[in-house]
Design an enzyme around this catalytic site. Structure first.
Site, PDB file in Angstrom:
ATOM      1  N   HIS A  11       0.874  -1.170   0.000  1.00  0.00           N
ATOM      2  CA  HIS A  11       0.000   0.000   0.000  1.00  0.00           C
ATOM      3  C   HIS A  11       0.920   1.231   0.000  1.00  0.00           C
ATOM      4  O   HIS A  11       2.020   1.173   0.543  1.00  0.00           O
ATOM      5  CB  HIS A  11      -0.823  -0.050   1.292  1.00  0.00           C
ATOM      6  CG  HIS A  11      -1.903   0.974   1.404  1.00  0.00           C
ATOM      7  ND1 HIS A  11      -1.653   2.272   1.757  1.00  0.00           N
ATOM      8  CD2 HIS A  11      -3.240   0.880   1.224  1.00  0.00           C
ATOM      9  CE1 HIS A  11      -2.800   2.936   1.797  1.00  0.00           C
ATOM     10  NE2 HIS A  11      -3.771   2.115   1.475  1.00  0.00           N
TER      11      HIS A  11
ATOM     12  N   ASP B  80       3.268  -4.379   8.103  1.00  0.00           N
ATOM     13  CA  ASP B  80       2.054  -3.580   7.954  1.00  0.00           C
ATOM     14  C   ASP B  80       0.876  -4.532   8.138  1.00  0.00           C
ATOM     15  O   ASP B  80       0.565  -5.318   7.247  1.00  0.00           O
ATOM     16  CB  ASP B  80       2.058  -2.933   6.557  1.00  0.00           C
ATOM     17  CG  ASP B  80       0.709  -2.334   6.179  1.00  0.00           C
ATOM     18  OD1 ASP B  80      -0.238  -2.412   6.999  1.00  0.00           O
ATOM     19  OD2 ASP B  80       0.601  -1.795   5.063  1.00  0.00           O
TER      20      ASP B  80
ATOM     21  N   GLN C 235      -4.403  -5.030   7.104  1.00  0.00           N
ATOM     22  CA  GLN C 235      -5.424  -5.953   6.590  1.00  0.00           C
ATOM     23  C   GLN C 235      -5.447  -7.272   7.355  1.00  0.00           C
ATOM     24  O   GLN C 235      -6.249  -8.142   7.033  1.00  0.00           O
ATOM     25  CB  GLN C 235      -5.164  -6.233   5.099  1.00  0.00           C
ATOM     26  CG  GLN C 235      -5.290  -5.021   4.201  1.00  0.00           C
ATOM     27  CD  GLN C 235      -6.709  -4.468   4.152  1.00  0.00           C
ATOM     28  OE1 GLN C 235      -7.681  -5.191   4.339  1.00  0.00           O
ATOM     29  NE2 GLN C 235      -6.824  -3.173   3.915  1.00  0.00           N
TER      30      GLN C 235
ATOM     31  N   LYS D 255     -10.126  -0.836  10.911  1.00  0.00           N
ATOM     32  CA  LYS D 255     -10.282  -1.987  10.025  1.00  0.00           C
ATOM     33  C   LYS D 255     -10.569  -3.257  10.820  1.00  0.00           C
ATOM     34  O   LYS D 255     -10.613  -4.355  10.279  1.00  0.00           O
ATOM     35  CB  LYS D 255      -9.027  -2.174   9.171  1.00  0.00           C
ATOM     36  CG  LYS D 255      -8.820  -1.054   8.135  1.00  0.00           C
ATOM     37  CD  LYS D 255      -7.727  -1.418   7.163  1.00  0.00           C
ATOM     38  CE  LYS D 255      -7.114  -0.234   6.452  1.00  0.00           C
ATOM     39  NZ  LYS D 255      -7.960   0.364   5.419  1.00  0.00           N
TER      40      LYS D 255
ATOM     41  N   CYS E 130      -4.798   2.465  -3.753  1.00  0.00           N
ATOM     42  CA  CYS E 130      -3.592   3.044  -3.148  1.00  0.00           C
ATOM     43  C   CYS E 130      -2.399   2.129  -3.338  1.00  0.00           C
ATOM     44  O   CYS E 130      -1.558   1.991  -2.441  1.00  0.00           O
ATOM     45  CB  CYS E 130      -3.778   3.339  -1.656  1.00  0.00           C
ATOM     46  SG  CYS E 130      -5.039   4.535  -1.323  1.00  0.00           S
TER      47      CYS E 130
END
Lengths: 140, 405
Positions: B122, B199, B202, B225, B363
């Site tokens: 991302h 990261d 998600q 999220k 993105c």
């Protein structure tokens, strides 16, 4: 027909459909009637920035009137630009620059587009008016 | 244990909304999930009965707010199995967490050093490193992504060299849904003395995250999220690393003593928390993570896997539909393109039919370039989605394709 009369005819046509899916189907049809841009103009220079799908727009000036041709890689976008061209093309530059474009709100198009698409619509209109202004200055 | 989806859905009132006179089908969970009543109520309870600034005034409410805020931190630490709550920094979200590390690690990066990322990152896990590299005359190296959306560990080993200073990689790709083999990556990196930032944007709501088991040096995620509020997230960092990094911003609770010429900084985790924190957000996040814990992340995972498989099989039957991202290890994200039809056309019609999808480059422009596509449509699932919703989505998709071809 004046720009105002052409815009009114668009409003009348769209008022025939209740369901927005039918309006989209109509926009897709309109896209097929779009006066297509000459392939040689489908380049970076004629690309409108600010659209999520790619839109190419070309303007020409003849007998004091501006005409537009365009294309897009998205079908609904083609329909939208086709609508704009139908209303604005073949008009005097000064009429294009000062045109009342409230028909876009009246048919509810802007409200139904996602914000990114609505921004694209604004970019298209701006670009058409910019071309009209530039051609007017160049030829006066 | 099977989840009781009807009960779960009743916790999320927004799911019974209608859009354009059609029942809302919310498949944009990769962008943000909806929030259960438990989270919404916790936030209003805070503002109704507990609101006060934390760590400051020695008065009743301030003490309650401080206790609850710090308990939230401890709950987060437990949720990701951090060794200590001192390793949990509250931030605005994943993006800020990554920017914090990229900014605070600046002093440890020199000319010609290298940072490795992947082509599926991302922008939030790419641009901070790119800018750091530009700033320090360092090099950004890019691990490629195969056609199925997976990465190769042997290519990673080839990329690693004596100048590699950091590896930053998504736990799960927001476009492809690929679950990257982060544990193996971290092991390879550590064998070469290189720290790893994950990261986890998600991942946090979809798979079990155990930072000690992973042995990652940094792990970033957002509450929103994972059924929590927007505007708050976490940077997990190993204490040894956080101690090495310079403060990110200055002022407020992060300060220990100040004189006109010199300031000493507070200890972890406060060193990285300048200004008044988002207390309500932290409490909302705690409620969201408790919500996940009550259901069990493994139950959620197997339910979402089932949903993803069902959806993948269903849309694959439609002519012209091509799934983007078919790695063996994937979850909750279904990206696809339709031959000769622009994603925006489909997205527009699907929106009109009440279905919330994401369309575009997500993105991740370098990934789109890498895969040679202009964009995809993405359906991303959460624990409250159902097979019935998938059926409605598939028939809407079929209708949209018919209109556009």
């Amino acid at each position: 027909m004046t720009i105002k009369e052409r815009a009114q005819s668009v409003v009348d046509e769209f008022s025939m459909f209740d369901d927005w899916m039918d309006k989209y189907a109509y926009l897709i049809e309109l896209g097929k009637e779009l006066p297509l841009i000459d392939e040689k103009y489908k380049n970076e220079t004629h690309l409108i920035s600010g659209c999520q799908s790619r839109v190419w727009l070309h303007a020409s000036y003849e007998e004091e009137k501006v005409s537009f041709t365009a294309d897009s890689d998205a079908v609904i976008t083609k329909g939208i630009i086709s609508l704009l061209i139908r209303v604005l093309s073949d008009s005097k530059p000064s009429d294009i620059v000062t045109a009342d474009l409230s028909f876009i709100d009246e048919i509810g198009l802007k409200a139904h587009l996602s914000p990114t698409r609505a921004n694209g619509l604004v970019s298209m209109i701006k670009q058409m008016q910019l071309y009209a202004r530039a051609l007017h200055i160049k030829n006066s | 244990m099977a989840l009781n989806i009807d009960n779960i859905r009743s916790d999320f009132p927004i799911l019974s909304k209608e859009v354009y006179n059609k029942p809302l089908i919310y498949f944009d969970n990769g962008a943000t999930t909806q929030k259960p009543l438990q989270v919404i109520n916790r936030i209003s309870e805070y503002y109704l009965n507990e609101n006060s600034n934390v760590h400051r005034g020695a008065h009743y409410l301030s003490q309650i707010a401080t206790d609850h805020f710090e308990n939230a931190r401890k709950y987060v630490a437990g949720f990701i199995n951090a060794k200590s709550h001192r390793e949990v920094i509250f931030t605005k979200g994943t993006t800020e967490s990554i920017n914090l590390v990229a900014s605070s690690i600046k002093g440890l990066i020199e000319k010609d050093d290298e940072i490795i990322i992947t082509a599926m990152e991302h922008h939030s896990n790419m641009v901070p490193w790119q800018q750091l590299c530009i700033n320090k005359n360092a090099k950004l190296r890019n691990l490629s992504v195969a056609g199925d959306g997976s990465i190769s560990l042997s290519e990673l080993k080839d990329l690693i060299g004596p100048s590699t200073k950091l590896i930053a990689i998504a736990h799960i790709s927001n476009v492809l849904g690929t679950i990257n083999p982060v544990k193996e990556i971290i092991e390879i990196a550590h064998n070469n003395g290189i720290p790893v930032l994950i990261d986890g944007a998600q991942a946090i709501a979809h798979v079990n995250v155990d930072v000690q088991d992973l042995d990652c040096d940094f792990y970033a995620f957002s509450a929103h999220k994972a059924y929590g509020p927007m505007g708050i997230g976490v940077l997990y960092g190993k204490e040894s690393w956080l101690n090495k990094l310079a403060p990110y911003q200055y002022g407020g609770e992060m300060i220990n003593t100040v004189s006109f010429n010199i300031t000493t900084f507070n200890e972890l985790p406060y060193k990285f928390e300048a200004g008044t924190p988002d207390v309500a957000g932290a409490l909302g996040m705690e409620s969201a993570l408790r919500y996940i814990d009550n259901l069990g992340i493994d139950n959620i995972r197997s339910y979402e896997d089932e949903l993803l498989e069902y959806a993948t099989n269903s849309i694959s039957k439609l002519v012209g539909v091509r799934v983007i991202g078919t790695a063996l290890e994937k979850t909750a994200v279904l990206s696809f393109v339709v031959d000769n039809i622009h994603p925006f056309d489909i997205g527009t019609l699907m929106n009109q039919l009440g279905i919330a999808l994401r369309s575009g480059n997500h993105c991740a422009q370098p990934l789109m370039e890498h895969l040679k596509i202009t964009g995809t449509l993405r359906a991303s699932f959460a624990l409250y989605n159902t097979k019935d919703e998938v059926d409605i989505f598939v028939s809407a998709l079929e209708k949209a394709i018919n209109m556009l071809s």
